[in-house]
Scaffold this motif. Structure first.
Motif, PDB file in Angstrom:
ATOM      1  N   SER A  10       0.836  -1.197   0.000  1.00 27.10           N
ATOM      2  CA  SER A  10       0.000   0.000   0.000  1.00 27.10           C
ATOM      3  C   SER A  10       0.874   1.250   0.000  1.00 27.10           C
ATOM      4  O   SER A  10       2.059   1.216   0.333  1.00 27.10           O
ATOM      5  N   GLU A  11       0.250   2.372  -0.359  1.00 25.29           N
ATOM      6  CA  GLU A  11       0.964   3.644  -0.341  1.00 25.29           C
ATOM      7  C   GLU A  11       1.398   3.986   1.080  1.00 25.29           C
ATOM      8  O   GLU A  11       2.475   4.559   1.293  1.00 25.29           O
ATOM      9  N   TYR A  12       0.573   3.633   2.065  1.00 27.14           N
ATOM     10  CA  TYR A  12       0.928   3.878   3.465  1.00 27.14           C
ATOM     11  C   TYR A  12       2.195   3.119   3.835  1.00 27.14           C
ATOM     12  O   TYR A  12       3.114   3.682   4.446  1.00 27.14           O
TER      13      TYR A  12
ATOM     14  N   ILE B 275       2.186  -0.387  -6.159  1.00 25.84           N
ATOM     15  CA  ILE B 275       1.760   0.311  -4.945  1.00 25.84           C
ATOM     16  C   ILE B 275       0.295   0.690  -5.132  1.00 25.84           C
ATOM     17  O   ILE B 275      -0.084   1.269  -6.154  1.00 25.84           O
ATOM     18  N   TYR B 276      -0.527   0.345  -4.152  1.00 24.17           N
ATOM     19  CA  TYR B 276      -1.958   0.626  -4.260  1.00 24.17           C
ATOM     20  C   TYR B 276      -2.411   1.551  -3.127  1.00 24.17           C
ATOM     21  O   TYR B 276      -1.737   1.700  -2.112  1.00 24.17           O
ATOM     22  N   ASN B 277      -3.558   2.164  -3.329  1.00 31.46           N
ATOM     23  CA  ASN B 277      -4.183   2.990  -2.296  1.00 31.46           C
ATOM     24  C   ASN B 277      -5.689   2.869  -2.455  1.00 31.46           C
ATOM     25  O   ASN B 277      -6.275   3.428  -3.382  1.00 31.46           O
TER      26      ASN B 277
ATOM     27  N   ASP C  89      -5.398  -0.909   4.279  1.00 29.41           N
ATOM     28  CA  ASP C  89      -4.153  -0.517   3.605  1.00 29.41           C
ATOM     29  C   ASP C  89      -2.942  -0.686   4.520  1.00 29.41           C
ATOM     30  O   ASP C  89      -1.840  -1.012   4.061  1.00 29.41           O
TER      31      ASP C  89
END
Length: 417
Positions: free
Chosen positions: A157-159, A192-194, A201
């Motif tokens: 995840s983006e986090y 990378i996902y959000n 996430d």
């Protein structure tokens, strides 16, 4: 043609002096239009919100999840669940058209030189729910699922990427706990996902299932759970009960009967679905309040219209018109206002809804609402029912105040200034 309808069609809404539109007419049309717009937005936003959140929940989870058999002997050890032809056939018999895929969830620690983070690494096959992850990718691509298990790739995840200072193409040391030992893999970040669903996430990362199967020393049809998608939410509980009974029937002939545990996304994410159900109460309150507002403005406007035409009422009574005929004239005039307000409200409301649906112009705080925009879902049936309800309720509301005409004296009405 009915005389009341004939006269009601030809009476205008302008005042006798100055020829301007009556204030009561403006108030009535504006009130009805605004009330309709607010009610349309309330329904569209809540249905859209529930749809978007449900999609996210079933993206990270599954409509139904089958967990490994639970033996009667509590000391017996289970080694995951196998997606055999028997289980696949049972699932298809209970839920035709559904899709059953294997999944592995493995706790892991992602570690860099300066930081680390615990995640649940979810291994998914080629036919798994990659579409959900793909729709939320903000950088990179999905990994290639290799049959030999050597595709050491990961989507984070983006986090997680921001917390650990990672980017596409970086390799991250991933530590697993297996049989009281620590095993390490260097995984290459391909995407990378959000999803803006922060709780998930911060927890989930994704990888091809082959790597985890090799890590856990299991074959290609063994995992920690079987995920079943393609089942309408309304039928989940019923389908889960049927599937549990069918799976149990398939194992009753064994020496040690096994009990599969079938969990619905409604149970796994009960907190979120309970929260979504509370939104229905908010919609009901809004609909009631807006109905009261539009009803009040409509009744007030009818009184104003009647008072502006007291002389006409007196003349018509003197000419032999009955109270019922005169009431019908003014009710018909008020209904014209309702239709005018509905037309204006539908044009403005649907235009604004289409703009929001297409361009997401109104943002949201994803930390609080799990979405970064206000979702709307335009359901034609809801719009039609809402318009019909406004017409019916307004017609009923107009009957009582129109009875003021019955108490008007013809002589006094003609002399009214």
């Amino acid at each position: 043609m009915n005389i009341s309808v004939f006269i009601g069609q030809r009476l205008g809404f302008k005042t006798a002096k100055g020829g301007k539109t009556s204030p009561g007419v403006i108030i009535a049309v504006t009130g009805i239009a605004l009330s309709l717009i607010i009610m349309m937005f309330a329904i569209a936003i809540v249905t859209g919100f529930k749809h978007e959140i449900s999609n996210k929940l079933t993206g990270f989870n599954a409509a139904l999840t089958i967990y490994p058999p639970e033996h009667i002997d509590e000391t017996a050890k289970t080694d995951g669940i196998r997606l055999s032809d028997t289980i696949t056939g049972t699932i298809q018999a209970i839920s035709p058209g559904s899709v059953a895929t294997l999944s592995i969830r493995q706790p892991a620690i992602l570690k860099t030189d300066n930081a680390f983070q615990g995640v649940i690494l979810k291994g998914m096959p080629d036919d798994g729910n990659w579409d959900f992850i793909n729709s939320n990718l903000i950088a990179g691509t999905l990994p290639n699922n290799a049959d030999n298990g050597n595709d050491n790739t990961i989507v984070i995840s983006e986090y997680t990427a921001a917390t650990l200072g990672l980017a596409i193409g970086d390799k991250i040391k991933t530590h697993f706990f297996e049989n009281n030992a620590i095993r390490t893999r260097n995984l290459c970040i391909t995407g990378i996902y959000n999803s803006h669903f922060n709780e998930y996430d911060r927890t989930f990362a994704f990888t091809p299932i082959g790597m985890l199967q090799q890590l856990c020393h299991v074959d290609s049809i063994t995992g920690t759970s079987i995920e079943v998608n393609g089942i309408p939410t309304a039928n989940l509980t019923e389908q889960a009960n049927k599937l549990t009974s069918a799976l149990l029937s398939n194992t009753l002939d064994d020496d040690s009967p096994k009990f599969y545990r079938v969990q619905t996304v409604l149970d796994a994410c009960a907190m979120y679905y309970n929260w979504l159900d509370l939104l229905d109460t908010n919609v009901i309150v809004i609909l009631i309040l807006m109905a009261c507002v539009s009803g009040f403005t409509l009744i007030s406007s009818l009184f104003i219209i009647i008072l502006e035409r007291v002389n006409m009422i007196g003349i018509m009574k003197a000419m032999g018109a009955t109270n019922a005929q005169i009431r019908a004239i003014f009710i018909y005039m008020a209904q014209r206002l309702v239709v005018k307000g509905l037309v204006i409200g539908n044009i403005i409301g649907l235009t604004l809804l289409f703009i929001q649906q297409r361009f997401h112009t109104i943002p949201l705080d994803s930390e609080a609402y799990y979405l970064d925009f206000v979702p709307v879902e335009i359901n034609p049936w809801y719009i039609i029912v809402l318009n019909l309800a406004v017409v019916i309720i307004s017609s009923l509301l107009l009957i009582l105040p129109s009875h003021i005409i019955s108490g008007m004296s013809p002589a006094r009405s003609i002399r009214y200034e």
